[in-house]
Design a protein around this motif. Structure first.
Motif, mmCIF file in Angstrom:
data_model
loop_
_atom_site.group_PDB
_atom_site.id
_atom_site.type_symbol
_atom_site.label_atom_id
_atom_site.label_comp_id
_atom_site.label_asym_id
_atom_site.label_seq_id
_atom_site.Cartn_x
_atom_site.Cartn_y
_atom_site.Cartn_z
ATOM 1 N N LEU A 196 59.106 132.380 84.283
ATOM 2 C CA LEU A 196 58.317 131.160 84.307
ATOM 3 C C LEU A 196 58.668 130.426 85.587
ATOM 4 C CD1 LEU A 196 58.590 129.877 80.630
ATOM 5 C CD2 LEU A 196 56.820 131.321 81.643
ATOM 6 N N SER A 197 57.660 130.168 86.405
ATOM 7 C CA SER A 197 57.924 129.474 87.667
ATOM 8 C C SER A 197 58.396 128.057 87.396
ATOM 9 C CB SER A 197 56.662 129.439 88.524
ATOM 10 O OG SER A 197 55.704 128.565 87.953
ATOM 11 N N LEU A 198 59.090 127.487 88.361
ATOM 12 C CA LEU A 198 59.565 126.110 88.203
ATOM 13 C C LEU A 198 58.392 125.147 88.078
ATOM 14 C CD1 LEU A 198 62.605 126.072 90.670
ATOM 15 C CD2 LEU A 198 62.537 126.621 88.223
ATOM 16 N N ASP A 199 57.290 125.439 88.735
ATOM 17 C CA ASP A 199 56.091 124.601 88.601
ATOM 18 C C ASP A 199 55.556 124.655 87.173
ATOM 19 O OD1 ASP A 199 56.204 123.812 91.232
ATOM 20 O OD2 ASP A 199 54.694 125.255 91.929
ATOM 21 N N THR A 200 55.558 125.846 86.589
ATOM 22 C CA THR A 200 55.100 125.972 85.202
ATOM 23 C C THR A 200 56.012 125.213 84.259
ATOM 24 O OG1 THR A 200 53.994 128.090 85.555
ATOM 25 C CG2 THR A 200 54.746 127.621 83.321
ATOM 26 N N ILE A 201 57.313 125.349 84.455
ATOM 27 C CA ILE A 201 58.265 124.648 83.597
ATOM 28 C C ILE A 201 58.083 123.142 83.720
ATOM 29 C CG2 ILE A 201 60.730 124.175 83.257
ATOM 30 C CD1 ILE A 201 61.218 127.149 83.985
ATOM 31 N N ASP A 202 57.839 122.651 84.930
ATOM 32 C CA ASP A 202 57.601 121.216 85.113
ATOM 33 C C ASP A 202 56.313 120.792 84.418
ATOM 34 O OD1 ASP A 202 59.895 120.832 86.576
ATOM 35 O OD2 ASP A 202 58.906 120.962 88.529
ATOM 36 N N ALA A 203 55.273 121.615 84.512
ATOM 37 C CA ALA A 203 53.988 121.272 83.904
ATOM 38 C C ALA A 203 54.078 121.208 82.391
ATOM 39 C CB ALA A 203 52.929 122.272 84.333
ATOM 40 N N VAL A 204 54.929 122.068 81.814
ATOM 41 C CA VAL A 204 55.090 122.120 80.360
ATOM 42 C C VAL A 204 55.534 120.769 79.806
ATOM 43 C CG1 VAL A 204 56.638 123.083 78.596
ATOM 44 C CG2 VAL A 204 55.448 124.601 80.182
ATOM 45 N N ALA A 205 56.283 120.006 80.589
ATOM 46 C CA ALA A 205 56.819 118.720 80.125
ATOM 47 C C ALA A 205 55.734 117.770 79.665
ATOM 48 C CB ALA A 205 57.642 118.068 81.238
ATOM 49 N N ASN A 206 54.538 117.936 80.187
ATOM 50 C CA ASN A 206 53.448 117.001 79.901
ATOM 51 C C ASN A 206 52.493 117.495 78.827
ATOM 52 O OD1 ASN A 206 54.293 115.170 81.997
ATOM 53 N ND2 ASN A 206 53.451 116.622 83.480
ATOM 54 N N ILE A 207 52.863 118.585 78.147
ATOM 55 C CA ILE A 207 51.986 119.141 77.105
ATOM 56 C C ILE A 207 52.561 118.785 75.737
ATOM 57 C CG2 ILE A 207 50.715 121.169 76.325
ATOM 58 C CD1 ILE A 207 51.303 122.525 78.947
ATOM 59 N N GLY A 208 52.539 117.513 75.412
ATOM 60 C CA GLY A 208 52.942 117.070 74.087
ATOM 61 C C GLY A 208 54.434 117.130 73.831
#
Length: 310
Positions: A196-208
């Motif tokens: 999982l890219s660091l960008d993906t991991i960061d984006a996950v934070a905003n999904i509920g």
């Protein structure tokens, strides 16, 4: 739905895998069992209960498993997963307890009552399932297959040749690979590609709230590779649901149990000693883009279950 027994040692990547398994409508977890691995079995048991509480899935039974390998001394991986195994997020108060029976007895009961053979998924050391094989040989026919995170044909992560789950209890792994039960081996050959890219991991934070929880766990995860973080154990659940993402090859695999190569999984790639026999379907490649896309798609589903969801 696919009924499974899920044997784990959470652990951050185990926690991510379990988050998907508890909330995916295609998976029916009949039993969760803990084992010593990433942290002690007391902590891995608590972590299973934390996640069943968080996702309001407390009807899923949890059983405490082996506290140590069959023969060797236990050494955890808290340097990767933190002292608790799941640091970084404040989970709600646990509302249930583990079963009064041990993991092997609980597995035996579930298997004996199952109307057809079941899949056992293991993402920690294989101590519990080795003891199940030893203590309940009459139930071997009730196991459809093992889907195992562990092993490697291309080098290790705790030694030059050994992957952590196998290395933690190589004697148990040897019993499992010699059991005659079909095995899907999902090891470092693919899990170190399924990043999982660091960008993906960061984006996950905003999904509920589920995304927030996973983001905090994954950012506390001490395992990383160039390009992102490997979610080793998530591949077992992904394989169950999306086997087409994986390239596999059938091999005979032996486990080295002692000496400097202890924990190595050695495949007879040249048919030198196995006489054409096979005991494992080994994952050797993965569609990494499909894996990451699939992972992100799971999180909105999780949010329908978790504590704090709006």
């Amino acid at each position: 739905m696919t009924p499974i027994i899920l044997d784990m040692d959470p652990g951050i990547d185990d926690a991510v895998a379990l988050s998907i398994a508890l909330t995916n409508p295609e998976i029916d977890i009949k039993l969760l069992t803990s084992v010593a691995g990433n942290v002690s079995v007391d902590k891995t048991t608590i972590n299973l209960l934390k996640l069943t509480t968080f996702f309001k899935q407390t009807q899923v039974p949890v059983a405490r498993g082996a506290a140590a390998p069959l023969k060797k001394a236990f050494v955890d991986a808290s340097y990767i997963h933190g002292a608790s195994g799941m640091p970084g997020y404040e989970f709600p108060t646990i509302t249930t307890q583990a079963l009064p029976t041990d993991a092997v007895s609980a597995m035996a009961k579930v298997l004996s009552e199952a109307p057809e053979p079941m899949t056992i998924v293991a993402t920690g050391s294989y101590t519990n399932i080795a003891l199940l094989i030893q203590n309940h040989p009459e139930l071997i026919s009730q196991i459809k297959e093992f889907v195992l995170m562990g092993g490697s044909l291309s080098g290790g992560n705790v030694s030059s040749v050994a992957e952590f789950n196998i290395f933690t209890d190589p004697d148990a792994a040897a019993i499992v690979f010699k059991s005659g039960i079909p095995i899907v081996m999902i090891g470092l050959d693919v899990t170190l590609k399924a990043l999982l890219s660091l960008d993906t991991i960061d984006a996950v934070a905003n999904i509920g709230e589920a995304g927030n929880m996973l983001h905090k766990l994954m950012t506390a995860y001490g395992d990383s590779e160039p390009g992102g973080k490997p979610m080793h154990d998530v591949n077992t659940i992904c394989y169950l649901l999306n086997p087409e993402f994986y390239t596999t090859k059938d091999y005979w695999v032996d486990v080295i149990t002692d000496g400097p190569a202890a924990g190595a999984t050695v495949a007879d790639t040249q048919n030198r000693w196995s006489n054409g026999k096979i005991n494992a379907k080994v994952a050797i490649n993965i569609d990494t883009q499909a894996f990451e896309k699939w992972f992100i798609e799971q999180i909105p589903v999780m949010n329908q279950y978790c504590e704090g969801a709006i």
